[in-house]
Write a protein that holds these residues in place. Structure first.
Motif, PDB file in Angstrom:
ATOM      1  N   VAL A   1      10.817   0.419  -8.703  1.00  0.00           N
ATOM      2  CA  VAL A   1       9.580   0.071  -8.000  1.00  0.00           C
ATOM      3  C   VAL A   1       8.428  -0.094  -8.991  1.00  0.00           C
ATOM      4  O   VAL A   1       7.589  -0.988  -8.839  1.00  0.00           O
ATOM      5  CB  VAL A   1       9.250   1.133  -6.925  1.00  0.00           C
ATOM      6  CG1 VAL A   1       7.869   0.915  -6.341  1.00  0.00           C
ATOM      7  CG2 VAL A   1      10.305   1.112  -5.821  1.00  0.00           C
ATOM      8  N   ASP A   2       8.392   0.735 -10.029  1.00  0.00           N
ATOM      9  CA  ASP A   2       7.327   0.659 -11.033  1.00  0.00           C
ATOM     10  C   ASP A   2       7.440  -0.575 -11.931  1.00  0.00           C
ATOM     11  O   ASP A   2       6.462  -0.997 -12.529  1.00  0.00           O
ATOM     12  CB  ASP A   2       7.320   1.910 -11.914  1.00  0.00           C
ATOM     13  CG  ASP A   2       6.796   3.125 -11.172  1.00  0.00           C
ATOM     14  OD1 ASP A   2       6.122   2.948 -10.135  1.00  0.00           O
ATOM     15  OD2 ASP A   2       7.068   4.255 -11.623  1.00  0.00           O
ATOM     16  N   SER A   3       8.629  -1.159 -12.018  1.00  0.00           N
ATOM     17  CA  SER A   3       8.824  -2.309 -12.917  1.00  0.00           C
ATOM     18  C   SER A   3       8.895  -3.625 -12.142  1.00  0.00           C
ATOM     19  O   SER A   3       9.730  -4.468 -12.414  1.00  0.00           O
ATOM     20  CB  SER A   3      10.083  -2.109 -13.755  1.00  0.00           C
ATOM     21  OG  SER A   3      11.218  -2.066 -12.914  1.00  0.00           O
TER      22      SER A   3
ATOM     23  N   ALA B   1       0.808  -1.213   0.000  1.00  0.00           N
ATOM     24  CA  ALA B   1       0.000   0.000   0.000  1.00  0.00           C
ATOM     25  C   ALA B   1       0.845   1.270   0.000  1.00  0.00           C
ATOM     26  O   ALA B   1       0.416   2.304  -0.488  1.00  0.00           O
ATOM     27  CB  ALA B   1      -0.924   0.004   1.217  1.00  0.00           C
ATOM     28  N   SER B   2       2.055   1.212   0.535  1.00  0.00           N
ATOM     29  CA  SER B   2       2.867   2.415   0.699  1.00  0.00           C
ATOM     30  C   SER B   2       4.000   2.471  -0.320  1.00  0.00           C
ATOM     31  O   SER B   2       5.165   2.254   0.007  1.00  0.00           O
ATOM     32  CB  SER B   2       3.423   2.479   2.123  1.00  0.00           C
ATOM     33  OG  SER B   2       4.142   3.663   2.305  1.00  0.00           O
TER      34      SER B   2
ATOM     35  N   LEU C   1      17.223  -6.767   5.154  1.00  0.00           N
ATOM     36  CA  LEU C   1      16.560  -5.909   4.167  1.00  0.00           C
ATOM     37  C   LEU C   1      15.145  -6.400   3.872  1.00  0.00           C
ATOM     38  O   LEU C   1      14.222  -5.594   3.744  1.00  0.00           O
ATOM     39  CB  LEU C   1      17.392  -5.846   2.884  1.00  0.00           C
ATOM     40  CG  LEU C   1      18.683  -5.043   2.990  1.00  0.00           C
ATOM     41  CD1 LEU C   1      19.518  -5.204   1.724  1.00  0.00           C
ATOM     42  CD2 LEU C   1      18.398  -3.574   3.245  1.00  0.00           C
ATOM     43  N   LYS C   2      14.977  -7.708   3.798  1.00  0.00           N
ATOM     44  CA  LYS C   2      13.648  -8.266   3.563  1.00  0.00           C
ATOM     45  C   LYS C   2      12.705  -7.854   4.691  1.00  0.00           C
ATOM     46  O   LYS C   2      11.566  -7.441   4.450  1.00  0.00           O
ATOM     47  CB  LYS C   2      13.715  -9.805   3.469  1.00  0.00           C
ATOM     48  CG  LYS C   2      12.370 -10.432   3.204  1.00  0.00           C
ATOM     49  CD  LYS C   2      12.462 -11.931   3.060  1.00  0.00           C
ATOM     50  CE  LYS C   2      11.073 -12.497   2.801  1.00  0.00           C
ATOM     51  NZ  LYS C   2      11.077 -13.939   2.685  1.00  0.00           N
ATOM     52  N   LYS C   3      13.193  -7.916   5.913  1.00  0.00           N
ATOM     53  CA  LYS C   3      12.383  -7.537   7.070  1.00  0.00           C
ATOM     54  C   LYS C   3      11.979  -6.058   6.984  1.00  0.00           C
ATOM     55  O   LYS C   3      10.822  -5.706   7.233  1.00  0.00           O
ATOM     56  CB  LYS C   3      13.148  -7.808   8.362  1.00  0.00           C
ATOM     57  CG  LYS C   3      12.365  -7.538   9.612  1.00  0.00           C
ATOM     58  CD  LYS C   3      13.162  -7.879  10.852  1.00  0.00           C
ATOM     59  CE  LYS C   3      12.369  -7.551  12.106  1.00  0.00           C
ATOM     60  NZ  LYS C   3      13.131  -7.784  13.322  1.00  0.00           N
ATOM     61  N   LYS C   4      12.924  -5.180   6.602  1.00  0.00           N
ATOM     62  CA  LYS C   4      12.621  -3.752   6.465  1.00  0.00           C
ATOM     63  C   LYS C   4      11.510  -3.519   5.437  1.00  0.00           C
ATOM     64  O   LYS C   4      10.606  -2.723   5.662  1.00  0.00           O
ATOM     65  CB  LYS C   4      13.869  -2.969   6.041  1.00  0.00           C
ATOM     66  CG  LYS C   4      14.856  -2.734   7.135  1.00  0.00           C
ATOM     67  CD  LYS C   4      16.011  -1.877   6.611  1.00  0.00           C
ATOM     68  CE  LYS C   4      17.042  -1.620   7.672  1.00  0.00           C
ATOM     69  NZ  LYS C   4      18.155  -0.784   7.180  1.00  0.00           N
ATOM     70  N   PHE C   5      11.614  -4.213   4.302  1.00  0.00           N
ATOM     71  CA  PHE C   5      10.596  -4.044   3.262  1.00  0.00           C
ATOM     72  C   PHE C   5       9.243  -4.581   3.726  1.00  0.00           C
ATOM     73  O   PHE C   5       8.209  -3.972   3.474  1.00  0.00           O
ATOM     74  CB  PHE C   5      11.025  -4.729   1.956  1.00  0.00           C
ATOM     75  CG  PHE C   5      11.927  -3.891   1.118  1.00  0.00           C
ATOM     76  CD1 PHE C   5      11.433  -2.873   0.323  1.00  0.00           C
ATOM     77  CD2 PHE C   5      13.300  -4.110   1.110  1.00  0.00           C
ATOM     78  CE1 PHE C   5      12.266  -2.083  -0.455  1.00  0.00           C
ATOM     79  CE2 PHE C   5      14.142  -3.336   0.336  1.00  0.00           C
ATOM     80  CZ  PHE C   5      13.626  -2.318  -0.445  1.00  0.00           C
ATOM     81  N   GLU C   6       9.257  -5.720   4.389  1.00  0.00           N
ATOM     82  CA  GLU C   6       8.001  -6.307   4.845  1.00  0.00           C
ATOM     83  C   GLU C   6       7.330  -5.434   5.902  1.00  0.00           C
ATOM     84  O   GLU C   6       6.110  -5.388   5.980  1.00  0.00           O
ATOM     85  CB  GLU C   6       8.239  -7.730   5.355  1.00  0.00           C
ATOM     86  CG  GLU C   6       8.533  -8.686   4.215  1.00  0.00           C
ATOM     87  CD  GLU C   6       8.889 -10.091   4.655  1.00  0.00           C
ATOM     88  OE1 GLU C   6       9.213 -10.296   5.855  1.00  0.00           O
ATOM     89  OE2 GLU C   6       8.864 -10.991   3.800  1.00  0.00           O
TER      90      GLU C   6
ATOM     91  N   GLU D   1       6.482  -6.839  -0.647  1.00  0.00           N
ATOM     92  CA  GLU D   1       6.775  -8.270  -0.724  1.00  0.00           C
ATOM     93  C   GLU D   1       8.118  -8.458  -1.410  1.00  0.00           C
ATOM     94  O   GLU D   1       8.348  -7.973  -2.515  1.00  0.00           O
ATOM     95  CB  GLU D   1       5.681  -8.991  -1.529  1.00  0.00           C
ATOM     96  CG  GLU D   1       5.870 -10.483  -1.611  1.00  0.00           C
ATOM     97  CD  GLU D   1       4.810 -11.155  -2.481  1.00  0.00           C
ATOM     98  OE1 GLU D   1       5.077 -12.297  -2.913  1.00  0.00           O
ATOM     99  OE2 GLU D   1       3.776 -10.551  -2.755  1.00  0.00           O
ATOM    100  N   ILE D   2       9.017  -9.173  -0.728  1.00  0.00           N
ATOM    101  CA  ILE D   2      10.382  -9.386  -1.216  1.00  0.00           C
ATOM    102  C   ILE D   2      10.640 -10.884  -1.340  1.00  0.00           C
ATOM    103  O   ILE D   2      10.203 -11.671  -0.509  1.00  0.00           O
ATOM    104  CB  ILE D   2      11.402  -8.793  -0.208  1.00  0.00           C
ATOM    105  CG1 ILE D   2      11.271  -7.271  -0.156  1.00  0.00           C
ATOM    106  CG2 ILE D   2      12.824  -9.195  -0.541  1.00  0.00           C
ATOM    107  CD1 ILE D   2      11.691  -6.556  -1.404  1.00  0.00           C
TER     108      ILE D   2
END
Length: 123
Positions: A90-92, A66-67, A109-114, A119-120
């Motif tokens: 991000v757009d691709s 969403a963000s 890094l995966k945790k930061k994105f989640e 979704e990583i």
């Protein structure tokens, strides 16, 4: 200087690697290793690597959630790219954000994105 060059080379996309190989071949007469060009050999290398526990990962953005703005900011932070390049990544989706990252850093890094809803995939 050499370290920066090495980092740039490690983070090249497949398309960029192909372009680099063509430039080296045409302008400098340097032939890339036939091992790197043969997909069958690469598959064999990947299969043998999969048998061992993976310690190096590529970070792939699968979904922004969403963000989207938060994801763009985080992509900009971890890649060191400009705002436009980060937005384009991000757009691709799906897109490789970082390559050859050690296991601990990749999981962090995966945790930061989640945490911001993205979704990583670690591959």
């Amino acid at each position: 200087m050499i370290e920066k060059l090495a980092e740039k080379l490690v983070n090249l996309t497949v398309k960029e690697v192909t372009e680099l190989a063509n430039i080296l071949r045409k302008e400098y007469g340097i032939e890339p290793s036939s091992l790197l060009l043969k997909s069958d050999n690469n598959k064999n290398i990947e299969k043998s690597s999969e048998k061992e526990e993976k310690s190096i990962f590529n970070i792939i953005l699968k979904s922004t959630g969403a963000s989207k703005l938060s994801v763009v900011k985080l992509v900009k932070e971890i890649t060191g790219k400009g705002l436009k390049e980060s937005k384009d990544l991000v757009d691709s989706v799906p897109s490789v954000l970082k390559e050859s990252v050690n296991k601990k850093d990749a999981e962090d890094l995966k945790k930061k994105f989640e945490e911001i809803g993205a979704e990583i995939e670690l591959k």
